[in-house]
Design a protein around this motif. Structure first.
Motif, PDB file in Angstrom:
ATOM      1  N   PHE A  62       0.826  -1.202   0.000  1.00  0.00           N
ATOM      2  CA  PHE A  62       0.000   0.000   0.000  1.00  0.00           C
ATOM      3  C   PHE A  62       0.865   1.258   0.000  1.00  0.00           C
ATOM      4  O   PHE A  62       1.897   1.296   0.650  1.00  0.00           O
ATOM      5  CB  PHE A  62      -0.856   0.081   1.273  1.00  0.00           C
ATOM      6  CG  PHE A  62      -1.865  -1.011   1.414  1.00  0.00           C
ATOM      7  CD1 PHE A  62      -3.112  -0.898   0.832  1.00  0.00           C
ATOM      8  CD2 PHE A  62      -1.562  -2.136   2.156  1.00  0.00           C
ATOM      9  CE1 PHE A  62      -4.059  -1.902   0.995  1.00  0.00           C
ATOM     10  CE2 PHE A  62      -2.494  -3.141   2.315  1.00  0.00           C
ATOM     11  CZ  PHE A  62      -3.747  -3.027   1.737  1.00  0.00           C
ATOM     12  N   ASN A  63       0.375   2.272  -0.687  1.00  0.00           N
ATOM     13  CA  ASN A  63       0.886   3.616  -0.529  1.00  0.00           C
ATOM     14  C   ASN A  63      -0.225   4.389   0.155  1.00  0.00           C
ATOM     15  O   ASN A  63      -1.333   4.472  -0.358  1.00  0.00           O
ATOM     16  CB  ASN A  63       1.228   4.260  -1.871  1.00  0.00           C
ATOM     17  CG  ASN A  63       1.602   5.708  -1.677  1.00  0.00           C
ATOM     18  OD1 ASN A  63       0.733   6.566  -1.603  1.00  0.00           O
ATOM     19  ND2 ASN A  63       2.883   5.982  -1.588  1.00  0.00           N
ATOM     20  N   ALA A  64       0.038   4.926   1.342  1.00  0.00           N
ATOM     21  CA  ALA A  64      -1.008   5.550   2.149  1.00  0.00           C
ATOM     22  C   ALA A  64      -0.938   7.069   2.146  1.00  0.00           C
ATOM     23  O   ALA A  64      -1.595   7.718   2.956  1.00  0.00           O
ATOM     24  CB  ALA A  64      -0.918   5.015   3.582  1.00  0.00           C
ATOM     25  N   GLU A  65      -0.178   7.659   1.242  1.00  0.00           N
ATOM     26  CA  GLU A  65      -0.034   9.117   1.248  1.00  0.00           C
ATOM     27  C   GLU A  65      -1.364   9.826   1.038  1.00  0.00           C
ATOM     28  O   GLU A  65      -1.660  10.793   1.729  1.00  0.00           O
ATOM     29  CB  GLU A  65       0.963   9.552   0.183  1.00  0.00           C
ATOM     30  CG  GLU A  65       2.383   9.172   0.522  1.00  0.00           C
ATOM     31  CD  GLU A  65       3.338   9.488  -0.605  1.00  0.00           C
ATOM     32  OE1 GLU A  65       4.063  10.495  -0.476  1.00  0.00           O
ATOM     33  OE2 GLU A  65       3.355   8.741  -1.598  1.00  0.00           O
ATOM     34  N   SER A  66      -2.187   9.370   0.089  1.00  0.00           N
ATOM     35  CA  SER A  66      -3.453  10.063  -0.182  1.00  0.00           C
ATOM     36  C   SER A  66      -4.384   9.976   1.026  1.00  0.00           C
ATOM     37  O   SER A  66      -5.079  10.930   1.352  1.00  0.00           O
ATOM     38  CB  SER A  66      -4.137   9.525  -1.434  1.00  0.00           C
ATOM     39  OG  SER A  66      -4.474   8.164  -1.274  1.00  0.00           O
ATOM     40  N   TYR A  67      -4.391   8.841   1.720  1.00  0.00           N
ATOM     41  CA  TYR A  67      -5.210   8.695   2.915  1.00  0.00           C
ATOM     42  C   TYR A  67      -4.770   9.690   3.985  1.00  0.00           C
ATOM     43  O   TYR A  67      -5.593  10.360   4.604  1.00  0.00           O
ATOM     44  CB  TYR A  67      -5.120   7.271   3.456  1.00  0.00           C
ATOM     45  CG  TYR A  67      -5.756   7.107   4.821  1.00  0.00           C
ATOM     46  CD1 TYR A  67      -7.132   7.029   4.942  1.00  0.00           C
ATOM     47  CD2 TYR A  67      -4.980   7.066   5.972  1.00  0.00           C
ATOM     48  CE1 TYR A  67      -7.731   6.897   6.188  1.00  0.00           C
ATOM     49  CE2 TYR A  67      -5.568   6.939   7.218  1.00  0.00           C
ATOM     50  CZ  TYR A  67      -6.943   6.850   7.322  1.00  0.00           C
ATOM     51  OH  TYR A  67      -7.516   6.728   8.554  1.00  0.00           O
ATOM     52  N   HIS A  68      -3.480   9.794   4.176  1.00  0.00           N
ATOM     53  CA  HIS A  68      -2.976  10.677   5.231  1.00  0.00           C
ATOM     54  C   HIS A  68      -3.057  12.155   4.855  1.00  0.00           C
ATOM     55  O   HIS A  68      -2.955  13.019   5.714  1.00  0.00           O
ATOM     56  CB  HIS A  68      -1.558  10.266   5.644  1.00  0.00           C
ATOM     57  CG  HIS A  68      -1.577   9.064   6.531  1.00  0.00           C
ATOM     58  ND1 HIS A  68      -1.561   7.787   6.022  1.00  0.00           N
ATOM     59  CD2 HIS A  68      -1.679   8.939   7.862  1.00  0.00           C
ATOM     60  CE1 HIS A  68      -1.621   6.916   7.023  1.00  0.00           C
ATOM     61  NE2 HIS A  68      -1.701   7.596   8.145  1.00  0.00           N
ATOM     62  N   MET A  69      -3.261  12.452   3.590  1.00  0.00           N
ATOM     63  CA  MET A  69      -3.479  13.845   3.177  1.00  0.00           C
ATOM     64  C   MET A  69      -4.951  14.211   3.267  1.00  0.00           C
ATOM     65  O   MET A  69      -5.290  15.376   3.299  1.00  0.00           O
ATOM     66  CB  MET A  69      -2.985  14.059   1.734  1.00  0.00           C
ATOM     67  CG  MET A  69      -1.477  13.972   1.594  1.00  0.00           C
ATOM     68  SD  MET A  69      -0.590  15.169   2.607  1.00  0.00           S
ATOM     69  CE  MET A  69      -1.024  16.691   1.805  1.00  0.00           C
ATOM     70  N   GLY A  70      -5.843  13.215   3.331  1.00  0.00           N
ATOM     71  CA  GLY A  70      -7.281  13.479   3.332  1.00  0.00           C
ATOM     72  C   GLY A  70      -7.984  13.006   4.587  1.00  0.00           C
ATOM     73  O   GLY A  70      -8.069  13.729   5.585  1.00  0.00           O
TER      74      GLY A  70
END
Length: 86
Positions: A62-70
């Motif tokens: 998983f890449n969780a960057e978008s989750y942690h930005m939103g």
């Protein structure tokens, strides 16, 4: 999509097992090298934030960057238990 003129090799669509992936990664001299994932042959890539299981059948990266930005930002701003805020 049209059928390819030449058969796609099985290794392309079959993927790798965890054991096969680990074995291949162990051939890299620099074992501290960052691992990234790309879906377009490296034109764009992202860090691997998490590793998990899906339906007990697949190991997912998983890449969780978008989750942690939103969503994560809103979750952290929500009133509630102060322990979650750390």
């Amino acid at each position: 999509m049209d059928e390819p003129k030449h058969a796609i090799p099985a290794w392309v669509t079959r993927g790798k097992t965890i054991r096969q992936l680990i074995s291949e990664l162990q051939t890299f001299e620099d074992q501290d090298m960052e691992v990234r994932i790309s879906l377009d042959y490296g034109d764009t890539h992202a860090c691997i934030s998490m590793v998990g299981k899906h339906e007990g059948r697949y190991c997912l990266l998983f890449n969780a960057e978008s989750y942690h930005m939103g969503e994560w930002q809103a979750f952290m701003d929500a009133p509630g238990d102060e322990a979650q805020q750390t």
